[in-house]
Design a protein around this motif. Structure first.
Motif, short mmCIF file in Angstrom:
data_model
loop_
_atom_site.label_atom_id
_atom_site.label_comp_id
_atom_site.label_asym_id
_atom_site.label_seq_id
_atom_site.Cartn_x
_atom_site.Cartn_y
_atom_site.Cartn_z
N TYR A 117 0.60 -1.34 -0.08
CA TYR A 117 0.08 -0.01 0.04
C TYR A 117 0.78 1.23 0.08
CZ TYR A 117 0.92 0.49 4.99
OH TYR A 117 1.40 0.32 6.25
N LYS A 118 2.05 1.21 0.37
CA LYS A 118 3.06 2.36 0.29
C LYS A 118 3.46 2.64 -1.15
CE LYS A 118 4.64 2.22 4.82
NZ LYS A 118 5.96 2.86 5.71
N LEU A 119 3.37 1.78 -2.05
CA LEU A 119 3.89 2.08 -3.47
C LEU A 119 2.81 3.04 -4.07
CD1 LEU A 119 5.82 1.52 -5.76
CD2 LEU A 119 4.07 -0.33 -6.68
N LEU A 120 3.55 4.18 -4.39
CA LEU A 120 2.62 5.46 -5.27
C LEU A 120 2.88 5.40 -6.66
CD1 LEU A 120 3.51 8.23 -3.07
CD2 LEU A 120 1.59 6.75 -2.78
N ALA A 121 4.18 5.28 -7.11
CA ALA A 121 4.53 5.16 -8.52
C ALA A 121 5.68 4.56 -8.89
CB ALA A 121 4.36 6.70 -9.11
N TYR A 122 5.82 4.34 -10.18
CA TYR A 122 7.43 3.83 -10.45
C TYR A 122 7.46 4.31 -11.68
CZ TYR A 122 5.14 0.65 -13.86
OH TYR A 122 4.54 0.26 -15.31
N ASP A 123 8.92 4.32 -12.19
CA ASP A 123 9.42 5.17 -13.40
C ASP A 123 10.43 4.35 -13.78
OD1 ASP A 123 9.33 6.97 -15.71
OD2 ASP A 123 10.66 8.31 -14.81
N ILE A 124 10.86 4.01 -15.21
CA ILE A 124 11.67 3.39 -15.82
C ILE A 124 12.54 4.13 -17.00
CG2 ILE A 124 12.39 1.17 -17.45
CD1 ILE A 124 10.20 -0.43 -16.05
N VAL A 125 13.65 4.41 -16.46
CA VAL A 125 14.46 5.31 -17.33
C VAL A 125 15.44 4.54 -18.10
CG1 VAL A 125 15.92 7.19 -17.37
CG2 VAL A 125 14.21 7.26 -15.59
#
Length: 161
Positions: free
Chosen positions: A97-105
Motif C-alpha cells: 500500500y506504500k507504493l505510489l508510482a514507478y518510473d523506468i528510465v
C-alpha cells in the motif's frame, strides 16, 4: 509475482572477468607500445582508450542481479553485483500500500527503475539497476507494478466512499 535473474550470475561473472582481462591486457599493450615498440604512432592511445571505455560501460551499467517479489502483502526488491569489490547491494521491503508510482528510465545502455513510496517523512524515491533484465522480464515487472498501483488506487477510492 517473483522475478529474478540469479540464474545468469555465472554469465555475469564471466563477463566481469573478461572485462578485467581486457583492461589489464590493454594497459600492458599500451605500455609496451609506448616504451618499447612504437609501431602505431598516435594510434597507440586506442590501446588504453578502448579498455577504459569497456570498464566504464560495465561499471555504469550497474548491478547485474535483480530480484523482485510481490507475493504476499509486501514488495521485496534486491539489487546486487557479482563483482566482489563492487558488492554494494540494495535490499528493500515495504508494504504494497506504500507504493505510489514507478518510473523506468532508459538512457542508451543503462536502465534504472525508480520507485516512489509513501514514507513517514514524505515521499521516498528508491533506485534500482535493471539494465541486465530481458525485455520479457522488464514487461513482467511493469505489469506487476502497474497492478499493485491500480489496486492501491482502487483501495483508496473504496476508503473514501
Amino acid at each position: 509475482m517473483r522475478l529474478r535473474n540469479t540464474d545468469k550470475a555465472g554469465y555475469f561473472r564471466f563477463l566481469s572477468l573478461l572485462v578485467i582481462i581486457i583492461f589489464i591486457l590493454g594497459i600492458a599493450a599500451f605500455l609496451l607500445e609506448y616504451f618499447i615498440y612504437d609501431y602505431l604512432g598516435s594510434m597507440q592511445y586506442l590501446l588504453i582508450t578502448i579498455p577504459v571505455v569497456t570498464v566504464l560501460i560495465f561499471y555504469f551499467k550497474g548491478r547485474q542481479i535483480f530480484e523482485y517479489d510481490s507475493e504476499g502483502e509486501a514488495l521485496h526488491f534486491k539489487n546486487s553485483n557479482v563483482v566482489l569489490f563492487l558488492n554494494k547491494s540494495l535490499n528493500d521491503e515495504f508494504p504494497k500500500y506504500k507504493l505510489l508510482a514507478y518510473d523506468i528510465v532508459n538512457i542508451f545502455i543503462v536502465k534504472r527503475l525508480y520507485i516512489t513510496i509513501n514514507g513517514k517523512k514524505g515521499n521516498i524515491i528508491l533506485k534500482y539497476d535493471i539494465s541486465y533484465l530481458t525485455r520479457k522480464e522488464l514487461n513482467d515487472l511493469k505489469m506487476s507494478l502497474s497492478k499493485v498501483i491500480r489496486n492501491n488506487k482502487e483501495q483508496k477510492r473504496e476508503d473514501i466512499s
